[in-house]
Scaffold this motif. Structure first.
Motif, PDB file in Angstrom:
ATOM      1  N   ASP A  80     -48.967 -19.532  16.458  1.00 53.69           N
ATOM      2  CA  ASP A  80     -47.916 -20.200  17.279  1.00 53.69           C
ATOM      3  C   ASP A  80     -46.837 -19.012  17.682  1.00 53.69           C
ATOM      4  O   ASP A  80     -46.473 -19.150  18.613  1.00 53.69           O
ATOM      5  CB  ASP A  80     -47.272 -21.325  16.613  1.00 53.69           C
ATOM      6  N   LEU A 124     -52.864 -17.184  20.637  1.00 53.08           N
ATOM      7  CA  LEU A 124     -51.555 -17.739  21.187  1.00 53.08           C
ATOM      8  C   LEU A 124     -51.642 -18.894  22.090  1.00 53.08           C
ATOM      9  O   LEU A 124     -51.256 -19.751  21.982  1.00 53.08           O
ATOM     10  CB  LEU A 124     -50.704 -16.663  21.578  1.00 53.08           C
ATOM     11  N   LYS A 125     -52.873 -18.672  23.024  1.00 56.77           N
ATOM     12  CA  LYS A 125     -53.177 -19.451  24.039  1.00 56.77           C
ATOM     13  C   LYS A 125     -53.780 -20.990  23.328  1.00 56.77           C
ATOM     14  O   LYS A 125     -53.380 -21.910  23.833  1.00 56.77           O
ATOM     15  CB  LYS A 125     -54.430 -19.003  24.905  1.00 56.77           C
ATOM     16  N   LYS A 130     -46.854 -20.950  21.405  1.00 61.16           N
ATOM     17  CA  LYS A 130     -46.974 -19.677  22.177  1.00 61.16           C
ATOM     18  C   LYS A 130     -45.673 -18.966  22.474  1.00 61.16           C
ATOM     19  O   LYS A 130     -45.425 -18.485  23.618  1.00 61.16           O
ATOM     20  CB  LYS A 130     -47.371 -20.568  23.664  1.00 61.16           C
ATOM     21  N   VAL A 176     -46.911 -18.605  27.791  1.00 60.90           N
ATOM     22  CA  VAL A 176     -46.353 -17.849  26.565  1.00 60.90           C
ATOM     23  C   VAL A 176     -45.265 -17.199  26.991  1.00 60.90           C
ATOM     24  O   VAL A 176     -45.007 -16.489  27.914  1.00 60.90           O
ATOM     25  CB  VAL A 176     -47.493 -16.571  26.448  1.00 60.90           C
TER      26      VAL A 176
END
Length: 231
Positions: A80, A124-125, A130, A176
């Motif tokens: 995250d 992260l995606k 993000k 992001v």
């Protein structure tokens, strides 16, 4: 560990601001992946881990790019928040320049943060938040430079600021968001004993800025207390 926890990955986690980030996110019940250059089971990070079941420690020297790729391959879980905290402060003056050390400063302070971002972008995606936070310095501000000198550190942090600004644009389609954070002058091994604030105050403030970060505010250069810093 609970599957409902957010996950944060922190580089340079064995001391100073990195260690304080680990502590505060662990207290907030995040799953904390603490990356340290060398595993030392007697250090403060391992002592902290003994008090929290939600801290895991990974050996990672951000100067070793293949090791970054390997860790990204090993860690399958969503992330995250990525915190690019690892860095170094090489002293320099006009009359005392080590060009190899200058290149190394760029590799660790600038290139490594880009490499971490690229390697862990797939993680992260898949995360919910993000977010990417990179620790920079007001000394990387061109507008704020009234003292001169410190060529190695200043230039590597200025470059980091530009890299993260570009990434904030390039990664926007993936939702992001990024922020570059000035931690203040902190009493740490890097900041020295004359710093104006301690690590707890600095990280509490930076963490607040990360919490407030959104895709609409992505790409900003902000101090731990929320003040915008001129580029």
């Amino acid at each position: 560990m609970s599957n409902n926890r957010y996950t944060v990955l922190i580089t340079g986690a064995n001391r100073g601001l990195g260690l304080e980030f680990v502590k505060q996110y662990a207290v907030d019940d995040y799953e904390v992946i603490a990356c340290t250059r060398k595993i030392n089971k007697k250090d403060d990070l391992h002592r902290l881990q003994a008090s929290f079941e939600n801290i895991s420690i990974q050996a990672l020297d951000v100067e070793n790019f293949p090791a970054i790729d390997q860790l990204a391959k090993t860690l399958k879980k969503p992330i995250d928040i990525l915190i690019n905290n690892a860095g170094l402060y090489p002293n320099s003056s006009f009359d005392d320049i080590d060009y190899e050390e200058w290149l190394n400063a760029f590799k660790i302070n600038t290139l490594a943060a880009f490499k971490m971002t690229k390697a862990f972008l797939p993680h992260l995606k898949k995360g919910e938040l993000k977010k990417i936070a990179s620790l920079t310095s007001k000394m990387g501000s061109i507008d704020d430079n009234a003292g001169g000198g410190e060529y190695l550190y200043r230039s590597s942090k200025t470059a980091l600021n530009m890299v993260m600004k570009s990434l904030s644009i390039d990664l926007k389609p993936y939702d992001v968001s990024l922020i570059t954070l000035h931690p203040g002058w902190v009493r740490t091994d890097m900041g020295g004993p004359n710093g104006l604030i301690d690590a707890e105050e600095s990280v509490t403030g930076m963490k607040r800025q990360i919490d407030k970060l959104s895709i609409k505010t992505s790409g900003q250069f902000i101090a731990y207390d929320g003040k915008k810093i001129p580029w």
